[in-house]
Motif scaffolding. Structure first.
Motif, mmCIF file in Angstrom:
data_model
loop_
_atom_site.group_PDB
_atom_site.id
_atom_site.type_symbol
_atom_site.label_atom_id
_atom_site.label_comp_id
_atom_site.label_asym_id
_atom_site.label_seq_id
_atom_site.Cartn_x
_atom_site.Cartn_y
_atom_site.Cartn_z
ATOM 1 N N VAL A 67 0.832 -1.200 0.000
ATOM 2 C CA VAL A 67 0.000 0.000 0.000
ATOM 3 C C VAL A 67 0.871 1.256 0.000
ATOM 4 C CG1 VAL A 67 -1.648 1.330 1.376
ATOM 5 C CG2 VAL A 67 -2.017 -1.119 0.990
ATOM 6 N N ARG A 68 1.981 1.200 0.708
ATOM 7 C CA ARG A 68 2.865 2.363 0.772
ATOM 8 C C ARG A 68 3.389 2.740 -0.607
ATOM 9 N NH1 ARG A 68 8.214 3.709 1.532
ATOM 10 N NH2 ARG A 68 8.856 1.548 1.263
ATOM 11 N N LEU A 69 3.585 1.746 -1.471
ATOM 12 C CA LEU A 69 4.107 2.005 -2.807
ATOM 13 C C LEU A 69 3.086 2.671 -3.720
ATOM 14 C CD1 LEU A 69 6.076 -1.291 -3.559
ATOM 15 C CD2 LEU A 69 7.002 0.916 -2.831
ATOM 16 N N LEU A 70 1.806 2.606 -3.355
ATOM 17 C CA LEU A 70 0.747 3.044 -4.267
ATOM 18 C C LEU A 70 0.324 4.493 -4.075
ATOM 19 C CD1 LEU A 70 -1.452 -0.183 -4.282
ATOM 20 C CD2 LEU A 70 0.444 0.461 -5.790
ATOM 21 N N THR A 71 0.971 5.192 -3.145
ATOM 22 C CA THR A 71 0.782 6.638 -2.997
ATOM 23 C C THR A 71 2.148 7.292 -3.102
ATOM 24 O OG1 THR A 71 -1.221 6.573 -1.644
ATOM 25 C CG2 THR A 71 0.194 8.488 -1.381
ATOM 26 N N GLY A 72 2.207 8.454 -3.757
ATOM 27 C CA GLY A 72 3.478 9.144 -3.900
ATOM 28 C C GLY A 72 4.146 9.407 -2.562
ATOM 29 N N ALA A 73 5.476 9.347 -2.538
ATOM 30 C CA ALA A 73 6.217 9.662 -1.316
ATOM 31 C C ALA A 73 6.281 11.168 -1.104
ATOM 32 C CB ALA A 73 7.622 9.076 -1.391
#
Length: 812
Positions: free
Chosen positions: A19-25
């Motif tokens: 899930v962390r990968l699917l929103t911009g940092a």
């Protein structure tokens, strides 16, 4: 990297990691996952150039002509070369994904973002976009087809519900995106708007059409802040929510998966696609430094200069007044503010800071130095708000160097950060901990005595002082969520005061920083406007004393920009009066139009020549001077039909009613609508004159064709003019007696040829099978109607020179 390898990587991740990968940092970066060898990917606007992660006037970019100019090229080889330039710029700036091309259509001439789109026609738009995609991705940089779909106007663009029938959606608005996917585009951007009741970030079109029917294997990224819900968008085929680190997915997608509201295999597919993209752009696996191809920078200015000329459209050339012969000129009058300060790009998120701008005035002076005197008269002042202050008339009050002083202050007014900048327009001033206020100050040296207009732009509480006199002190709340307005073009508040020439004044603008109000802050100033009658008389006198006059007219950043549709096609200020005055004083008057989209030209038959230069990018003046003086031919053809008057245009509506915008015209967009109504525009789609003349002598091709097979036409033509030139041979289709609704004729293909004076040449135009098909709503598939079609060959949608029938039969 194959699917089996990608699956193994996905299996190594926990749900939280996925899930962390699917929103911009960040605003422009994706998240990294070191355990997988996954590095952050950097995304950047945009179609006119590659800006990079920061909006800083000191970090410049190569500035291409606007997308509408690229749509006028009708040259896929040149477009691919420009795509490679964009890729080289991306590599230079550490960017992996370029947010281009824009594949929306010029549905209405009032569309505020005309300059960022290619054409009114889906076939031309698709071919243009596909060529750019191929060029960008040939260097290992990802292209992004946007804004999927029917994001063709700006009014209420975050929420508008576009109502468009299924067949029209397939044949017109989705068609350019299908071309981009066939060209191998690695990303598609889901738009803000709704289509037929569903927000595009949650639309079934993403899964059923884009990934299903077309087999798209790349990443679907949201437009920035377009994701407003978790479950609906995550269950759809959206893959990446931007920007970050905050988004509806970041806060609750994990919980939604654990609650069974979003299936984990759907999340796995999104991650797999993101990893595939990372592998394609070199952000997954062993790190290999990317290098800019040497050829990309050696000749990029020459390429951009050539593109300006190739995209320029010669609309009128009475008595062959163009090209101007330098040997026959003793004095050339160059008239209009746009000659000295041209508009090189449209306003909004696509803006970049160019590496330098060649103005038409400077280019003409350089080209004619030692041959002819160039006299410049700016003409009447435009009725526009003041422009951001520049180093030309401002200095940093602390260092005395050209520019402005930008300071970040805490709540007690103490300085936290200070730096000299080059512009009064600061969209992303340096943010430091504890910053409460942005301040822009400058010492301005007035060049004119009289009433000056000052302005400050932004949201929240703002003050404006001139030599300790407070001109403005008020709070201006934000009333919009449109990021183009909040972060790029916030409203300007103005006030006036009297100044004395050459007596410096200290100007200070401040605005408080509030959460959600953005950082964009602008300090602007404008001198008193000259008397309009006197300015017109001066222009006419200059024209009357010259061998020829070139008048530059155009739109402004306040009439053509992202976030707002136009309400009129009329030129700003007194431009119409200026052209009439100059044309009356000199019969050899040439007008150059500096706009991104159509404008009304009520005097077009009174001037000797009319050249459309679009927003030409950083080499604007060099390319236009080349065309005016005959060093290059104006090679462009109109990608969009131009109305003589807005009232004549068949399709104009951009304003929704109760949140809905119906596309009632159906298939009949652009020239198709003009043909349907029987009205005559000022200039047809496909029109463009060049500097020579052509005779269309014959057309050869099959009389019968099999369903699903291409049809090749060979058009014989001769250059009957005095010099070498390029001709764009266009083919349109018509289907008399069709059993389904059809345009009177529709664009089906083109080929460009070059020939010397007197030379004969053959243009070979391939009409692809897709040009004959239509979408069957009942069967939910493509069909080709059998029977006789007319193949119409000509120079524009309104200028057909010859035709040939072809009968399409079923496959054996």
């Amino acid at each position: 990297m194959n699917d089996e390898q990608l699956d193994r990587l996905v299996d190594k991740l926990s749900l939280d990691q996925k899930v962390r990968l699917l929103t911009g940092a960040t605003t422009w970066r994706t998240a990294a996952e070191p355990d997988l060898g996954l590095r952050a990917m950097v995304l950047s606007d945009g179609p006119a150039g590659v800006r990079g992660e920061s909006w800083d006037e000191r970090r410049t970019s190569a500035l291409l002509p606007s997308a509408s100019a690229l749509g006028a090229l009708w040259d896929e080889e040149l477009l691919t070369e420009l795509g490679r330039l964009l890729a080289a710029e991306a590599i230079r700036k550490g960017v992996h994904v370029v947010l281009a091309p824009t594949l929306n259509l010029h549905r209405s001439p009032l569309g505020g973002r005309h300059f960022e789109c290619f054409s009114e026609d889906p076939e031309l738009t698709g071919r243009t976009g596909a060529a750019l995609v191929r060029g960008i991705q040939s260097q290992g940089v990802a292209a992004t087809a946007k804004h999927f779909v029917a994001n063709d106007s700006e009014t209420d663009r975050l929420t508008v519900d576009v109502r468009v029938p299924d067949r029209v959606l397939r044949e017109v608005y989705l068609a350019p995106f299908e071309r981009a996917v066939e060209a191998g585009a690695w990303l598609v951007m889901a738009a803000y708007n709704r289509v037929n009741g569903t927000t595009m970030t949650a639309s079934p079109l993403l899964g059923e059409v884009l990934k299903g029917h077309w087999g798209f294997d790349g990443v679907v990224v949201s437009d920035w802040a377009a994701v407003r819900a978790t479950r609906e968008t995550a269950r759809a085929a959206l893959d990446l929510a931007m920007p970050g680190p905050d988004s509806p997915w970041a806060g609750s997608l994990t919980d939604a998966v654990r609650a069974g509201e979003v299936p984990e295999p759907a999340v796995d597919d999104k991650v797999r696609r993101l990893l595939r993209l990372a592998a394609r752009v070199g952000a997954l696996g062993p790190h290999r430094p990317r290098t800019v191809p040497a050829r990309a920078h050696r000749g990029h200015r020459a390429l951009l200069r050539r593109t300006v000329a190739a995209a320029s459209v010669l609309l009128r050339n009475h008595d062959d007044v163009l090209p101007l012969d330098p040997a026959a000129l003793s004095t050339l009058a160059v008239i209009g503010a746009h000659a000295a300060t041209p508009r090189t790009q449209g306003g909004g998120s696509a803006e970049v800071h160019p590496t330098g701008t060649v103005t038409p005035l400077d280019a003409l002076r350089s080209a004619l130095r030692g041959r002819a005197r160039v006299v410049h008269v700016p003409g009447p002042a435009l009725d526009v708000p003041p422009a951001p202050v520049t180093p030309d008339h401002c200095t940093d009050p602390r260092s005395g160097a050209p520019g402005v002083l930008v300071r970040l202050l805490d709540a007690d007014g103490r300085e936290l950060h200070a730096e000299r900048r080059l512009s009064g327009r600061q969209l992303e001033p340096t943010l430091v901990a504890g910053a409460h206020t942005v301040e822009i100050s400058a010492l301005l040296r007035p060049t004119t005595t009289g009433t000056w207009t000052f302005g400050v732009a932004g949201f929240g509480r703002m003050t404006l002082r001139v030599d300790e006199r407070t001109l403005l002190d008020a709070a201006f709340p934000r009333r919009t969520d449109d990021p183009a307005i909040v972060h790029v073009t916030p409203p300007l508040r103005t006030a006036r005061t009297s100044l004395t020439s050459l007596r410096p004044v200290h100007v200070v603008a401040r605005r408080e920083l509030l959460p959600g109000d953005g950082r964009a802050t602008v300090l602007a100033a404008a001198p008193p406007a000259p008397d309009t009658r006197a300015a017109l008389a001066e222009a006419a006198a200059a024209a009357g004393g010259a061998d020829a006059a070139v008048v530059f007219v155009g739109t402004t950043e306040h009439s053509e920009r992202e976030g707002r549709d136009r309400t009129s096609l009329a030129l700003d200020g007194a431009y119409d009066d200026l052209v009439r005055a100059v044309a009356a004083a000199n019969p050899r008057t040439v007008v150059v139009v500096n706009s991104g989209g159509p404008v009304e030209l009520p005097w077009r038959d009174r001037v000797a020549a009319l050249l459309l230069g679009w927003f030409p990018g950083q080499e604007a003046g060099a390319g236009i001077a080349d065309v005016l003086l005959g060093r290059a031919e104006p090679g462009g053809r109109l990608p969009t039909t131009w109305a003589a008057r807005l009232a004549d245009a068949p399709v104009t509506e951009t304003r929704p009613t109760r949140g809905r915008l119906p596309y009632d015209e159906g298939l009949h967009v652009g020239y198709r609508a003009w043909l349907r109504t029987g009205r005559e525009p000022a200039f047809w789609f496909g029109h463009g004159l060049g500097y020579t003349r052509w005779d269309y002598e014959s057309v050869d091709g099959p009389t019968r064709a099999t369903e699903g097979s291409p049809i090749t036409l060979r058009v014989r033509l001769r250059n009957t003019g005095p010099r070498a030139g390029r001709e764009v041979v266009q083919v349109y289709l018509a289907r008399p007696g069709s059993t389904v609704d059809r345009p009177e004729r529709w664009f089906a293909g083109y080929a460009a040829v070059r020939a010397e004076a007197g030379q004969r040449v053959t243009a070979e135009v391939v009409v692809e099978p897709r040009a004959l098909r239509h979408w069957s709503t009942r069967d939910q598939e493509w069909r080709t109607e059998l029977g006789t079609y007319r193949l119409l060959v000509g120079r524009s949608a309104g200028d057909v020179r010859c035709e040939r029938p072809v009968t399409v039969t079923g496959a054996p």
